[in-house]
Design an enzyme around this catalytic site. Structure first.
Site, short mmCIF file in Angstrom:
data_model
loop_
_atom_site.label_atom_id
_atom_site.label_comp_id
_atom_site.label_asym_id
_atom_site.label_seq_id
_atom_site.Cartn_x
_atom_site.Cartn_y
_atom_site.Cartn_z
N GLY A 1 6.53 4.88 8.72
CA GLY A 1 5.73 6.10 8.73
C GLY A 1 5.73 6.71 10.12
O GLY A 1 6.68 6.56 10.87
N SER A 2 4.63 7.39 10.44
CA SER A 2 4.60 8.15 11.68
C SER A 2 4.35 7.25 12.89
O SER A 2 3.77 6.17 12.77
CB SER A 2 3.52 9.23 11.61
OG SER A 2 2.25 8.62 11.53
N LYS B 1 0.87 -1.18 0.00
CA LYS B 1 0.00 0.00 0.00
C LYS B 1 0.90 1.23 0.00
O LYS B 1 1.49 1.61 1.02
CB LYS B 1 -0.88 -0.02 1.25
CG LYS B 1 -2.22 0.69 1.11
CD LYS B 1 -2.14 2.16 0.79
CE LYS B 1 -1.95 3.02 2.01
NZ LYS B 1 -1.77 4.46 1.64
N GLY C 1 1.77 4.18 13.40
CA GLY C 1 2.37 2.94 13.90
C GLY C 1 1.56 2.34 15.05
O GLY C 1 1.32 1.14 15.10
N GLU D 1 9.10 15.09 16.10
CA GLU D 1 9.61 14.99 14.74
C GLU D 1 8.92 16.06 13.88
O GLU D 1 7.69 16.16 13.89
CB GLU D 1 9.30 13.60 14.18
CG GLU D 1 9.81 13.41 12.77
CD GLU D 1 9.69 11.97 12.29
OE1 GLU D 1 8.56 11.44 12.27
OE2 GLU D 1 10.72 11.39 11.94
N CYS E 1 13.63 9.98 8.11
CA CYS E 1 13.29 9.51 9.46
C CYS E 1 14.47 9.65 10.42
O CYS E 1 14.29 9.91 11.59
CB CYS E 1 12.78 8.08 9.42
SG CYS E 1 13.79 7.00 8.42
N GLU F 1 9.08 0.88 11.37
CA GLU F 1 10.15 1.87 11.23
C GLU F 1 9.47 3.21 11.34
O GLU F 1 8.86 3.69 10.37
CB GLU F 1 10.83 1.66 9.87
CG GLU F 1 12.30 2.02 9.90
CD GLU F 1 12.54 3.49 9.73
OE1 GLU F 1 12.14 4.26 10.64
OE2 GLU F 1 13.11 3.86 8.70
P1 NAI Z 1 1.51 8.38 8.01
O1 NAI Z 1 2.27 7.55 8.97
O2 NAI Z 1 0.10 8.67 8.35
O3 NAI Z 1 1.54 7.68 6.57
C1 NAI Z 1 2.39 6.62 6.22
C2 NAI Z 1 1.59 5.53 5.53
O4 NAI Z 1 0.62 5.02 6.43
C3 NAI Z 1 0.83 6.00 4.29
O5 NAI Z 1 0.86 4.99 3.31
C4 NAI Z 1 -0.58 6.15 4.83
O6 NAI Z 1 -1.56 6.01 3.82
C5 NAI Z 1 -0.66 5.01 5.80
N1 NAI Z 1 -1.69 5.15 6.84
C6 NAI Z 1 -2.20 6.30 7.38
N2 NAI Z 1 -3.13 6.00 8.30
C7 NAI Z 1 -3.23 4.65 8.36
C8 NAI Z 1 -4.02 3.73 9.12
N3 NAI Z 1 -4.90 4.15 10.02
N4 NAI Z 1 -3.83 2.42 8.93
C9 NAI Z 1 -2.94 1.97 8.05
N5 NAI Z 1 -2.18 2.77 7.27
C10 NAI Z 1 -2.32 4.11 7.43
O7 NAI Z 1 2.34 9.71 7.79
P2 NAI Z 1 1.93 11.11 7.10
O8 NAI Z 1 0.58 11.53 7.57
O9 NAI Z 1 2.14 11.02 5.65
O10 NAI Z 1 3.05 12.06 7.72
C11 NAI Z 1 2.91 12.57 9.03
C12 NAI Z 1 4.21 12.61 9.79
O11 NAI Z 1 4.69 11.29 9.94
C13 NAI Z 1 5.35 13.34 9.14
O12 NAI Z 1 5.29 14.71 9.39
C14 NAI Z 1 6.54 12.67 9.78
O13 NAI Z 1 6.78 13.26 11.04
C15 NAI Z 1 6.09 11.26 9.99
N6 NAI Z 1 6.60 10.35 8.93
C16 NAI Z 1 7.68 9.57 9.21
C17 NAI Z 1 8.22 8.77 8.22
C18 NAI Z 1 9.40 7.91 8.47
O14 NAI Z 1 10.12 7.56 7.55
N7 NAI Z 1 9.65 7.48 9.69
C19 NAI Z 1 7.68 8.75 6.86
C20 NAI Z 1 6.51 9.57 6.69
C21 NAI Z 1 6.02 10.34 7.69
#
Ligand code: NAI
Ligand code: MG
Length: 485
Positions: A230-231, A177, A235, A387, A286, A252
């Site tokens: 992701g966030s 996804k 997580g 972050e 990250c 991660e």
């Molecule tokens: P997010 O963690 O919400 O998105 C990452 C992935 O998770 C995307 O594919 C999203 O569609 C999916 N996702 C979102 N809600 C979900 C749920 N309830 N169940 C399953 N999958 C879900 O991150 P977002 O909103 O794009 O960014 C927000 C903050 O997260 C950023 O400002 C940053 O601080 C952090 N982040 C950290 C990352 C890392 O590499 N550790 C990468 C991206 C964001």
């Protein structure tokens, strides 16, 4: 229009989403719509998981030998190398990262696939020695099964390859996804996988929103393992969703990584690298080194030098080969970063460079934020604790080794940490004292296929890269033989 446009890859076929709906993906440098993406939902996830289950249990994939899997992965690596420029451009167009950066990243991913291809040949069980002499026992490694991967937008191709490689090396199958802000490279990778001969259903892609497609995948009872990047907030939702069938997880998540500079370090090298550590990919990394601890005697001068170098970075459209920093990925991300900036200013931090959204003809249509170096920051400010995922760096003076260890570790995160010193003993002491998955001494953010990477505490668990990454896709089965009958 390519065959994959507005489609999902399920069981080897490009299909529209059940909802019939699509959403736009935009170029963050210009605001232009690049393509429409299928809005996958729970029904599509069901179909994809069914296809992945069938491919795992039946058909050609379970009969692939380690040698067959190695050959397949090497073939995919060659195709990625062939199309490297196209992939670099796709990521640059869709998430803004400079083309120099995305080109480098594709080359690394080709090497990463070749590394995984090697591991595919060398996963082995053990022969054990039970106390009872009348028994023989050994272990065999069996693939975990159907894997789900939910990935972010900050390195769409990188994250897709990092999730797919170990799945192919281990004989698992995958439902991927992608992030809603960056689906194009993952979709194109899926097309390449078909061309490489990855059997139908082994690699499925369901694009869509996190709360719809992502949540359905995380909760699905037919999925054996989820790898999430992701966030931290998402997580936690994934951990909860996994409880239904107690699926295996690797997470991660984010970070607030310290980068620590002692006065005895090579300060010129430390300053140059501190800039890259914090601002590469516009801070959307990250393991970005966002808390820059500097020994008090050199703090002022060092912070000024970091700000000076940051000021020389060329900001613009990532497609321009001269660009050092592209835009942030989206209007939403720009808004988040601006919120953190306002907060930091209100709390008394002072910018030596940057400090607010960039405006002017070259920037107004995109989501540009300049590299920002803060002084007068304190450990308890929100911008220093949370972050940001944007180009904001806090410099923080310190007086002693013990003090900086305690402050560096006083965070819920534990992904990376940097140490700059010319003192050998101190380098070793710091490397052991810092609570992080990776510590870089006199360097920062080194990544290599052979070296595991991952977090502790709220930065997650599980390791990616290295042998362990592939091994996390296996379970160990113990086989007992009674040799007395
Ligand atoms: P997010 O963690 O919400 O998105 C990452 C992935 O998770 C995307 O594919 C999203 O569609 C999916 N996702 C979102 N809600 C979900 C749920 N309830 N169940 C399953 N999958 C879900 O991150 P977002 O909103 O794009 O960014 C927000 C903050 O997260 C950023 O400002 C940053 O601080 C952090 N982040 C950290 C990352 C890392 O590499 N550790 C990468 C991206 C964001
Ligand atoms: Mg976009």
């Amino acid at each position: 229009m390519a065959v994959r446009d507005e489609k999902l890859l399920i069981g080897g076929a490009w299909l529209p989403a059940e909802s019939g709906e699509t959403f736009e993906t935009r170029n963050p440098a210009t605001g232009e719509v690049l393509a429409r993406i299928a809005r996958g939902t729970a029904g599509d996830v069901d179909r994809a998981v069914d296809a992945a289950r069938r491919a795992f249990e039946e058909g050609p994939w379970p009969r692939f030998s380690p040698a067959d899997r190695q050959k397949l992965i090497l073939g995919l690596a060659d195709l990625l190398e062939r199309d490297a420029e196209q992939f670099a451009r796709l990521d640059t167009l869709e998430m803004g990262s400079p083309i120099r950066h995305t080109r480098g990243s594709v080359a690394m991913l080709v090497d990463l696939l070749r590394y995984f291809a090697g591991i595919a040949r060398s996963v082995e069980g053990t022969t054990n020695r039970p106390s009872d002499p009348g028994t023989f026992a050994c272990t065999v490694k069996e693939p975990v099964g159907v894997c789900g991967a939910i990935i972010p937008w900050n390195g769409p191709l990188w994250a897709s390859v990092l999730k797919l490689g170990p799945v192919l090396a281990s004989g698992c199958t995958l439902v991927l996804k992608p992030a809603e802000d960056a689906s194009l490279a993952p979709l194109r990778l899926a097309e390449l996988a078909l061309e490489a001969g990855v059997p139908a259903g082994v690699f499925n892609v369901v694009t869509g929103f996190g709360a719809e497609a992502g949540a359905a995948l995380a909760a699905h009872s037919g999925v054996d393992k989820i790898a999430f990047t992701g966030s931290e907030a998402t997580g936690r939702r994934i951990v909860q969703a996994s409880a239904g069938n107690l699926k295996r997880l690797s997470l991660e998540l984010g970070g607030k990584s310290p980068n620590i500079v002692f006065a005895d370090a090579d300060l010129e090298a430390a300053a140059k690298t501190a800039v890259i550590a914090a601002f590469a990919n516009s801070g959307q990394v990250c393991s970005a080194g966002t808390r820059l601890f500097v020994e008090r005697a050199v703090h002022r001068e060092f912070a000024a030098e970091v700000a000076r170098i940051a000021g020389t970075l060329k900001i613009g459209d990532g497609l321009d080969p001269e660009t050092d920093l592209g835009p942030l990925v989206s209007a939403r991300q720009l808004e988040r970063v601006c919120g953190h900036m306002d907060d930091a200013l209100a709390a008394g931090a002072a910018p030596l460079s940057g400090g607010g959204r960039l405006s002017g003809a070259a920037y107004d249509k995109g989501f540009f934020f300049p590299p920002t170096v803060l002084v007068e920051a304190r450990d308890d400010m929100r911008a220093v604790r949370e972050e940001i995922f944007g180009p904001i760096l806090a410099t923080l003076p310190f007086d002693s080794e013990d003090e900086v260890i305690a402050r560096a570790n006083a965070t819920e995160f534990g992904l990376g940490a940097g140490v700059w010193t010319s003192h050998l003993g101190r380098a070793h002491r710091m490397a052991r004292a810092l609570k992080a998955g990776s510590v870089w001494v006199n360097c920062y953010n080194r990544i290599d296929p052979a070296v595991p990477s991952g977090g502790i505490k709220a930065s997650g668990h599980g390791r990616e890269y290295g042998r362990q990454h592939v091994e996390e896709h296996f379970q160990t089965k113990s086989i007992w033989i009674d040799t007395t009958v």
